[in-house]
Design a protein around this motif. Structure first.
Motif, mmCIF file in Angstrom:
data_model
loop_
_atom_site.group_PDB
_atom_site.id
_atom_site.type_symbol
_atom_site.label_atom_id
_atom_site.label_comp_id
_atom_site.label_asym_id
_atom_site.label_seq_id
_atom_site.Cartn_x
_atom_site.Cartn_y
_atom_site.Cartn_z
ATOM 1 N N ALA A 1 0.823 -1.215 0.000
ATOM 2 C CA ALA A 1 0.000 0.000 0.000
ATOM 3 C C ALA A 1 0.854 1.262 0.000
ATOM 4 O O ALA A 1 1.882 1.345 0.684
ATOM 5 C CB ALA A 1 -0.923 -0.005 1.211
ATOM 6 N N LYS A 2 0.399 2.246 -0.779
ATOM 7 C CA LYS A 2 1.094 3.531 -0.824
ATOM 8 C C LYS A 2 0.395 4.589 0.026
ATOM 9 O O LYS A 2 0.970 5.640 0.321
ATOM 10 C CB LYS A 2 1.202 4.013 -2.268
ATOM 11 N N ALA A 3 -0.843 4.324 0.409
ATOM 12 C CA ALA A 3 -1.609 5.256 1.239
ATOM 13 C C ALA A 3 -2.878 4.559 1.706
ATOM 14 O O ALA A 3 -3.198 3.451 1.271
ATOM 15 C CB ALA A 3 -1.958 6.520 0.458
ATOM 16 N N ALA A 4 -3.598 5.213 2.618
ATOM 17 C CA ALA A 4 -4.886 4.705 3.100
ATOM 18 C C ALA A 4 -5.961 5.738 2.808
ATOM 19 O O ALA A 4 -5.698 6.943 2.827
ATOM 20 C CB ALA A 4 -4.831 4.410 4.598
ATOM 21 N N VAL A 5 -7.179 5.254 2.526
ATOM 22 C CA VAL A 5 -8.312 6.134 2.240
ATOM 23 C C VAL A 5 -9.441 5.821 3.222
ATOM 24 O O VAL A 5 -9.868 4.666 3.336
ATOM 25 C CB VAL A 5 -8.822 5.948 0.799
ATOM 26 N N LEU A 6 -9.908 6.843 3.931
ATOM 27 C CA LEU A 6 -11.122 6.717 4.745
ATOM 28 C C LEU A 6 -12.307 7.039 3.848
ATOM 29 O O LEU A 6 -12.393 8.140 3.302
ATOM 30 C CB LEU A 6 -11.087 7.676 5.928
ATOM 31 N N PHE B 1 -6.662 12.200 -8.712
ATOM 32 C CA PHE B 1 -6.528 13.181 -7.634
ATOM 33 C C PHE B 1 -5.722 12.604 -6.479
ATOM 34 O O PHE B 1 -4.791 13.242 -5.977
ATOM 35 C CB PHE B 1 -7.909 13.623 -7.150
ATOM 36 N N LEU B 2 -6.068 11.394 -6.054
ATOM 37 C CA LEU B 2 -5.369 10.781 -4.928
ATOM 38 C C LEU B 2 -3.887 10.597 -5.256
ATOM 39 O O LEU B 2 -3.006 10.937 -4.443
ATOM 40 C CB LEU B 2 -6.007 9.432 -4.580
ATOM 41 N N ASP B 3 -3.589 10.064 -6.422
ATOM 42 C CA ASP B 3 -2.208 9.860 -6.839
ATOM 43 C C ASP B 3 -1.452 11.191 -6.898
ATOM 44 O O ASP B 3 -0.285 11.270 -6.513
ATOM 45 C CB ASP B 3 -2.126 9.171 -8.197
ATOM 46 N N GLY B 4 -2.151 12.217 -7.384
ATOM 47 C CA GLY B 4 -1.512 13.519 -7.505
ATOM 48 C C GLY B 4 -1.120 14.099 -6.168
ATOM 49 O O GLY B 4 -0.087 14.794 -6.056
ATOM 50 N N GLN B 5 -1.924 13.848 -5.140
ATOM 51 C CA GLN B 5 -1.597 14.362 -3.813
ATOM 52 C C GLN B 5 -0.379 13.650 -3.226
ATOM 53 O O GLN B 5 0.472 14.266 -2.584
ATOM 54 C CB GLN B 5 -2.794 14.213 -2.876
ATOM 55 N N LEU B 6 -0.280 12.347 -3.491
ATOM 56 C CA LEU B 6 0.875 11.614 -2.978
ATOM 57 C C LEU B 6 2.157 12.072 -3.658
ATOM 58 O O LEU B 6 3.227 12.066 -3.043
ATOM 59 C CB LEU B 6 0.684 10.104 -3.211
ATOM 60 N N ALA B 7 2.045 12.488 -4.918
ATOM 61 C CA ALA B 7 3.238 12.930 -5.656
ATOM 62 C C ALA B 7 3.824 14.204 -5.079
ATOM 63 O O ALA B 7 5.000 14.512 -5.313
ATOM 64 C CB ALA B 7 2.875 13.144 -7.128
ATOM 65 N N GLY C 1 -3.468 0.458 -5.076
ATOM 66 C CA GLY C 1 -2.487 0.612 -4.005
ATOM 67 C C GLY C 1 -2.955 1.321 -2.767
ATOM 68 O O GLY C 1 -2.142 1.707 -1.926
ATOM 69 N N TYR C 2 -4.278 1.480 -2.617
ATOM 70 C CA TYR C 2 -4.814 2.177 -1.445
ATOM 71 C C TYR C 2 -5.497 1.210 -0.488
ATOM 72 O O TYR C 2 -6.413 0.481 -0.876
ATOM 73 C CB TYR C 2 -5.820 3.251 -1.878
#
Length: 318
Positions: free
Chosen positions: A41-46, A310-316, A69-70
């Motif tokens: 996982a690269k991040a978590a989403v609530l 959007f989610l990927d862009g924030q992690l970048a 990857g979430y």
């Protein structure tokens, strides 16, 4: 109809293979929540659902998130889905305030801390879930970004009007707060949705049927309409969520998708709220209806691609 639950057999709508259900006692009642951990996982989403929506209708989206990857953490709001109900009438969506819902969401985040670990935490909330999600964002500093989808910052048409609001308050004052609000009833099965004739939530398609199919398959999660008190609670929560006290404290990037043909929430109220948030971007989907997670492919597919983008862009940017 005999095929009322047939849509649940579609491979798209299956529960993610590694999904784990949990329960958590909160001040607003016992809450059903669950999670699915992505490989590497690269991040978590609530994930915060909309009004009346059980988690069963979002399994396709959960699978798309984990495949990207979430790790997904999601909850049923008190009074709906698999959570405990707010009144003795199990089909009536009832609460005197949504403050307990906000606290329940923060309780779930705290309980899921071992699952989240050091992963960046993002939010995706729909409608009432976006409303309550905005209030959570204002209280916590552990989120890095949020997608507030067709948010309930105002009821469509600026309802209830002054007369309707006075009637609701009067009914609650004289002890009728737990009665069904005008026009609300017990759960009923909508044959127009089943036959793909009409749906106000989304353009008719198999996703639109999931709400009904899930409740036929498991009568314990059935919900009908809201109580008078719940109507007042939603109006008050919308007022709180769009207040400067909340919006000025949201200090993470926000993406706010709107549906052009929305008949449930006020897009104008959402635009005004977005303008007050420091970093917020509106994206409107032409002709789409309110329930973007249940829309037909022509709307759902680009919306999900944009959500993941959007989610990927924030992690970048981290």
């Amino acid at each position: 109809p005999p095929d009322a639950t047939a849509v649940r057999d579609d491979p798209r709508f299956q529960l993610p293979a590694d999904w784990q259900w949990e329960r958590l006692a909160t001040k607003a009642g016992d809450v059903r929540w669950g999670y699915s951990e992505a490989v590497n996982a690269k991040a978590a989403v609530l994930f915060l659902p909309g009004y009346s929506a059980p988690l069963e209708i979002y399994f396709e989206t959960f699978s798309a998130l984990t495949a990207s990857g979430y790790t997904v953490i999601a909850m049923d709001w008190p009074g709906q889905g698999g959570s405990s109900r707010g009144s003795e009438h199990p089909e009536k969506i009832h609460a005197w305030s949504l403050d307990g819902h906000v606290q329940a969401a923060t309780d779930v985040v705290d309980r899921a801390s071992d699952i989240i670990g050091d992963l960046p935490l993002l939010m995706s909330g729909l409608s009432m879930g976006a409303n309550l999600g905005a209030r959570v964002l204002a209280e916590r500093n552990d989120f890095v970004a949020a997608a507030l989808v067709t948010p309930m910052f105002g009821i469509y048409g600026d309802g209830p009007n002054a007369v309707e609001l006075t009637i609701l308050k009067s009914l609650a004052f004289v002890g009728f707060g737990e009665r069904y609000a005008l026009g609300s009833t017990d759960w009923t099965y909508d044959m127009d949705v089943h036959n793909e004739v009409n749906s106000y939530c989304s353009h008719p398609n198999d996703r639109t049927k999931l709400w009904y199919a899930a409740m036929v398959a498991n009568p314990e999660i059935k919900v009908g309409g809201m109580s008078n008190a719940m109507a007042l609670a939603m109006v008050e929560s919308a007022k709180i969520a769009r207040s400067a006290e909340v919006l000025d404290r949201i200090n993470v990037p926000v993406w706010m998708p709107l549906a052009e043909a929305d008949v449930f929430v006020s897009n104008d109220a959402a635009r005004t709220a977005c303008e007050q948030i420091g970093d917020c971007k509106i994206q409107q989907y032409a002709e789409a209806r309110h329930c973007l997670f249940e829309e037909a492919d022509v709307y759902y597919t680009p919306f999900i691609e944009d959500l993941l983008g959007f989610l990927d862009g924030q992690l970048a940017t981290l």
